[in-house]
Design a protein around this motif. Structure first.
Motif, PDB file in Angstrom:
ATOM      1  N   ARG A 141      19.737  68.240  26.066  1.00 10.58           N
ATOM      2  CA  ARG A 141      19.419  68.623  27.446  1.00 10.58           C
ATOM      3  C   ARG A 141      17.892  68.650  27.648  1.00 10.58           C
ATOM      4  N   GLN A 142      17.246  69.179  26.667  1.00 11.56           N
ATOM      5  CA  GLN A 142      15.771  69.277  26.740  1.00 11.56           C
ATOM      6  C   GLN A 142      15.142  67.885  26.844  1.00 11.56           C
ATOM      7  N   ILE A 143      15.675  66.960  26.046  1.00 16.90           N
ATOM      8  CA  ILE A 143      15.102  65.608  26.054  1.00 16.90           C
ATOM      9  C   ILE A 143      15.294  64.967  27.433  1.00 16.90           C
ATOM     10  N   VAL A 144      16.525  65.084  27.976  1.00 13.79           N
ATOM     11  CA  VAL A 144      16.799  64.466  29.281  1.00 13.79           C
ATOM     12  C   VAL A 144      15.918  65.128  30.352  1.00 13.79           C
ATOM     13  N   THR A 145      15.881  66.452  30.344  1.00 16.95           N
ATOM     14  CA  THR A 145      15.099  67.164  31.365  1.00 16.95           C
ATOM     15  C   THR A 145      13.632  66.737  31.324  1.00 16.95           C
ATOM     16  N   ARG A 146      13.104  66.680  30.103  1.00 16.94           N
ATOM     17  CA  ARG A 146      11.682  66.348  29.983  1.00 16.94           C
ATOM     18  C   ARG A 146      11.402  64.923  30.467  1.00 16.94           C
ATOM     19  N   LEU A 147      12.261  63.999  30.070  1.00 19.47           N
ATOM     20  CA  LEU A 147      12.037  62.608  30.463  1.00 19.47           C
ATOM     21  C   LEU A 147      12.248  62.416  31.967  1.00 19.47           C
ATOM     22  N   VAL A 191      24.893  65.757  28.931  1.00 17.59           N
ATOM     23  CA  VAL A 191      24.690  66.385  27.617  1.00 17.59           C
ATOM     24  C   VAL A 191      25.989  66.338  26.798  1.00 17.59           C
ATOM     25  N   GLN A 192      27.087  66.633  27.477  1.00 16.10           N
ATOM     26  CA  GLN A 192      28.365  66.627  26.748  1.00 16.10           C
ATOM     27  C   GLN A 192      28.744  65.229  26.269  1.00 16.10           C
ATOM     28  N   ARG A 193      28.527  64.257  27.128  1.00 15.90           N
ATOM     29  CA  ARG A 193      28.926  62.893  26.772  1.00 15.90           C
ATOM     30  C   ARG A 193      28.036  62.284  25.701  1.00 15.90           C
ATOM     31  N   SER A 194      26.874  62.872  25.507  1.00 15.02           N
ATOM     32  CA  SER A 194      25.946  62.276  24.531  1.00 15.02           C
ATOM     33  C   SER A 194      26.068  62.925  23.147  1.00 15.02           C
ATOM     34  N   THR A 219      16.664  58.993  24.257  1.00 17.17           N
ATOM     35  CA  THR A 219      15.544  58.360  24.962  1.00 17.17           C
ATOM     36  C   THR A 219      15.993  57.020  25.522  1.00 17.17           C
ATOM     37  N   GLN A 220      16.728  56.300  24.715  1.00 15.36           N
ATOM     38  CA  GLN A 220      17.207  54.988  25.152  1.00 15.36           C
ATOM     39  C   GLN A 220      18.170  55.125  26.334  1.00 15.36           C
ATOM     40  N   LEU A 221      19.003  56.167  26.299  1.00 15.21           N
ATOM     41  CA  LEU A 221      19.944  56.417  27.399  1.00 15.21           C
ATOM     42  C   LEU A 221      19.172  56.646  28.701  1.00 15.21           C
ATOM     43  N   CYS A 222      18.155  57.450  28.628  1.00 16.29           N
ATOM     44  CA  CYS A 222      17.361  57.760  29.823  1.00 16.29           C
ATOM     45  C   CYS A 222      16.638  56.508  30.341  1.00 16.29           C
ATOM     46  N   ARG A 223      16.159  55.707  29.440  1.00 11.13           N
ATOM     47  CA  ARG A 223      15.499  54.453  29.837  1.00 11.13           C
ATOM     48  C   ARG A 223      16.476  53.569  30.606  1.00 11.13           C
ATOM     49  N   TYR A 228      23.415  60.373  38.802  1.00 13.30           N
ATOM     50  CA  TYR A 228      24.376  60.482  37.692  1.00 13.30           C
ATOM     51  C   TYR A 228      25.077  59.142  37.433  1.00 13.30           C
ATOM     52  N   GLY A 229      25.321  58.395  38.503  1.00 12.44           N
ATOM     53  CA  GLY A 229      25.956  57.086  38.376  1.00 12.44           C
ATOM     54  C   GLY A 229      25.190  56.171  37.432  1.00 12.44           C
ATOM     55  N   ASP A 230      23.883  56.267  37.488  1.00 10.85           N
ATOM     56  CA  ASP A 230      23.074  55.424  36.600  1.00 10.85           C
ATOM     57  C   ASP A 230      23.303  55.821  35.142  1.00 10.85           C
ATOM     58  N   PHE A 231      23.487  57.117  34.907  1.00 12.32           N
ATOM     59  CA  PHE A 231      23.763  57.570  33.534  1.00 12.32           C
ATOM     60  C   PHE A 231      25.135  57.067  33.067  1.00 12.32           C
ATOM     61  N   GLU A 232      26.083  57.109  34.029  1.00  9.94           N
ATOM     62  CA  GLU A 232      27.424  56.631  33.657  1.00  9.94           C
ATOM     63  C   GLU A 232      27.363  55.179  33.200  1.00  9.94           C
ATOM     64  N   LYS A 233      26.628  54.382  33.968  1.00 13.59           N
ATOM     65  CA  LYS A 233      26.490  52.967  33.584  1.00 13.59           C
ATOM     66  C   LYS A 233      25.765  52.856  32.248  1.00 13.59           C
ATOM     67  N   ALA A 234      24.739  53.692  32.058  1.00  7.31           N
ATOM     68  CA  ALA A 234      23.961  53.628  30.809  1.00  7.31           C
ATOM     69  C   ALA A 234      24.835  53.941  29.599  1.00  7.31           C
ATOM     70  N   PHE A 235      25.767  54.882  29.790  1.00  9.92           N
ATOM     71  CA  PHE A 235      26.649  55.245  28.669  1.00  9.92           C
ATOM     72  C   PHE A 235      27.493  54.057  28.207  1.00  9.92           C
ATOM     73  N   ARG A 236      27.671  53.081  29.125  1.00  5.60           N
ATOM     74  CA  ARG A 236      28.478  51.923  28.733  1.00  5.60           C
ATOM     75  C   ARG A 236      27.731  51.026  27.754  1.00  5.60           C
ATOM     76  N   THR A 237      26.427  51.069  27.805  1.00  6.24           N
ATOM     77  CA  THR A 237      25.669  50.172  26.925  1.00  6.24           C
ATOM     78  C   THR A 237      24.977  50.888  25.760  1.00  6.24           C
TER      79      THR A 237
END
Ligand code: ATP
Ligand code: MG
Length: 669
Positions: free
Chosen positions: A569-575, A592-595, A604-608, A636-645
């Motif tokens: 959570r800290q990493i996502v919040t900071r980025l 956070v739960q899905r990661s 970091t890569q997820l956030c990118r 959040y939709g962008d994160f959902e897509k990111a989780f796919r890759t």
């Protein structure tokens, strides 16, 4: 920040002294000291042409008179009774010298001695004849018999002072008293305008008179004289009238940046000091020369490393350093490479330190003895491996791993800051191993240590040792530790240490075997020496491959695990705080739960990846024309897509291996 100018220092000192001498409450010793300081100040001011010789002469007369009046006065409240005190001390000490032999001297009988009476008479006379000329070279004995008329030079070394001195030596007089300063043109010449620029009024009449109270000092300078009475006399004995080592005329050059006035200015090894150093025997056999602690340290350092060196101490600190600049750069100080830049190299490829403040004429201190056996090329290679790029990393930049962070602070940062507390059993371990899955922040921790420890930081990748410098790896290892030893406290960070210290195998290349052996030798030296303040930090994601000998030397083995939920959570919040992001609290929680199982690098890569979502939603034509603030926020939709890759890079099986190794060899909780 600029140091206060010497003029400012003089002024404030002058004010302070003025207060002391005008105050009705200051004790006599303090007043005498203030007057003495004024005399020295005048002497310095004249030598540096701040005041005219005529003015200096007048001021000398004034302050010498006042000083002398206090020192020689036998009034218990207003004077120091220097003569009587010295003589009485002499008598007392003689009585105590031997249990068998009882001296005929006593506190009362000592006053009956002709020589003592002569001395006391001299003191009385001097008080009345402060304006008379005198020779500072004929220190006391001659003066004790008869003060000279103003016009007569004492003619130091000319033979005049000795006959004068002898009658003063009574039975109570200690042998070995220097009867005059070494021969030389120290003879008194009144400060006349014609030779004023060359002649300091210290050698003139007023100064000669002022020198009189040094009676006690001469006695104290003798090796045979028992413990001197404490007080001003002793202090004066340590303050040479001439700048240390000065045996020539007191011309202005002798005073440049040196001399008694140094009491008020920053102590810097001076030309006068260097002269003293060169005239070593005088120090032992003749008048002892006063050195400040800093000067003494400098001399010792020079003697230790380079007996013949005459290099002036630079701002970098008294000659210890020869490669690199200031050792300790403070917690947030700018990183200072421990070796100089290539332009400092000499014709032979040697490296010479160039202090920033040194002018072209300033001789550069030579390379440290310990580095002389190394190839200069190696030193330069080490320099290129030093971690001095990138922004500073703070502890807050590292999410999670609280236990490891706390332990590292305890081992690295505090002992570097307070080596006096962390001694003995509290002494920090000299070797740390950071191990854990890839991308969990081990290298990041290394960078943080570099920024936060205040130590000289060397970062070297083990693979670069083995591949980049084929055939020279072991020399590099040796050079690395040698340079680090010169730059203590130092941290050597070795990333991918497994490739350097992997278990010895039969098919192993000869060169890597040599590197490993050399490294273990150096590591042993650095980790077992109680004096060296070198910390070796190794990082690896293959701890099981590390040779057991090396493992033993890296005593503190810290597991850097995958980030927990709070750390993710800290990493996502900071980025995301640096971007346009419209993630709600519950959405963040979902991310956070899905990661679960992601490393820090994966997060970091997820956030990118998520941050590219809004751009990808745009039409190609829009990307060319859109302004930066028109880019939609990350949702959040962008994160959902990111989780796919983006997938976790550490498999559960691998994780199990780390956990096992941690349970077996780790030092964590
Ligand atoms: N705990 C963490 N907090 C914040 N960011 C992290 C953390 N761990 C990893 N990262 C991110 O991942 C990147 C890579 O981390 P780093 O290089 O330190 O991992 P590593 O443990 O050295 O990996 P490897 O074992 O592969 O060398 C960092 O630059 C940082 O952006
Ligand atoms: Mg790494």
């Amino acid at each position: 920040m600029q140091a206060p100018s010497s003029r400012a220092v003089h002024l404030s000192e002058w004010r302070k002294n003025y207060f002391v001498v005008t105050s009705g409450t200051c004790p006599a010793a303090q007043k005498a000291e203030a007057y003495r300081a004024q005399v020295l100040r005048v002497q310095y001011a004249c030598a540096s042409s701040e005041i005219s010789p005529v003015c200096a002469s007048r001021l000398f007369r004034k302050y010498a008179e006042k000083y002398s009046a206090i020192v020689d006065s036998d009034n218990a409240e207003t004077g120091l009774n220097n003569y009587a005190e010295s003589v009485l001390t002499l008598a007392r000490c003689q009585q105590a010298d031997s249990g068998q032999w009882q001296s005929g001297l006593s506190v009362s009988s000592v006053f009956q001695m002709p020589s003592v009476q002569a001395m006391m008479r001299a003191g009385e006379e001097l008080r009345g004849s402060l304006l008379g000329a005198a020779d500072p070279s004929a220190v006391i004995p001659g003066r004790a018999v008869a003060p000279k008329p103003p016009a007569v030079s004492a003619g130091a070394g000319s033979g005049e002072s000795a006959p004068l001195a002898k009658p003063a030596h009574g039975p109570g007089w200690a042998p070995g008293v220097p009867e005059s300063r070494p021969s030389g043109p120290l003879s008194a010449q009144p400060p006349v305008a014609s030779n004023a620029p060359k002649t300091c009024p210290t050698a003139s009449a007023p100064f000669g008179n002022w020198a009189t109270p040094l009676f006690g000092n001469v006695r104290k300078e003798t090796g045979s004289t028992p413990k001197a009475s404490p007080g001003l006399g002793l202090f004066l004995a340590q303050q040479p009238l001439a700048p240390p080592g000065s045996d020539g005329p007191w011309d202005r050059s002798t005073f440049d940046g040196a001399g008694p006035a140094d009491a008020l200015s920053a102590p810097a090894p001076s030309r006068a000091l260097r002269k003293t150093e060169g005239s070593g025997p005088r120090e032992e056999g003749g008048l002892p020369t006063f050195k400040t602690a800093k000067e003494q340290l400098w001399v010792e350092q020079q003697k230790k490393h380079h007996p013949a060196a005459r290099a002036a101490a630079s701002s970098s600190g008294g000659g210890k350093k020869c490669l690199g600049a200031s050792r300790s750069r403070g917690i947030f100080g700018k990183f200072v490479p421990p070796v100089p830049k290539p332009e400092g190299g000499d014709a032979n490829g040697g490296v010479q330190y160039k202090p920033d403040s040194a002018g072209p004429a300033e001789p550069a201190p030579p390379v440290d003895e310990r580095l002389k056996s190394l190839e200069p090329k190696m030193i330069e290679l080490i320099m290129s491996e030093i971690m001095d790029q990138g922004p500073p990393v703070t502890w807050d930049d590292i999410a999670g791993v609280e236990f490891a962070k706390a332990t590292i602070k305890e081992i690295v940062v505090w002992p570097m800051l307070r080596p006096d507390i962390f001694t003995g059993l509290r002494g920090p371990p000299k070797g740390i191993l950071l191990f854990g899955p890839p991308g969990t922040g081990k290298t990041l921790i290394g960078k943080c240590i570099a920024s936060q420890s205040g130590a000289t930081f060397f970062s070297i990748s083990a693979s670069s040792l083995t591949s980049k410098w084929v055939g020279e790896g072991e020399k590099m290892v040796r050079a690395l530790f040698a340079v680090a030893r010169c730059q203590q406290p130092a941290v050597i960070f070795i990333d991918e240490i497994d490739s350097l210290l992997s278990q010895r195998a039969d098919g192993e290349h000869e060169s890597s075997r040599r590197i490993k052996t050399e490294f273990l030798v150096q590591l042993d030296g650095a980790t077992t020496s109680s004096e060296d303040r070198i910390l070796v930090v190794g990082a690896t994601n293959r701890p099981q491959e590390i040779d057991e000998a090396a493992r033993r030397r890296l005593v503190k083995r810290l597991y850097i695990p995958l980030p927990e939920a709070s750390a993710r959570r800290q990493i996502v919040t900071r980025l995301m705080s640096r971007e346009q992001c419209c993630l709600r609290e519950e959405e963040l929680e979902l991310v956070v739960q899905r990661s679960e199982g992601f490393s820090g690098a994966d997060m970091t890569q997820l956030c990118r990846e998520a941050s590219l979502g809004p751009i990808r939603s745009l039409q190609a034509a829009d990307i060319a024309t859109i302004t930066a603030d028109q880019v939609p926020p990350i949702a959040y939709g962008d994160f959902e897509k990111a989780f796919r890759t983006v997938r976790p890079s550490v498999s559960p099986t691998d994780l199990e291996l780390y956990e096992n190794w941690n349970r077996t060899f780790g030092c964590g909780k």
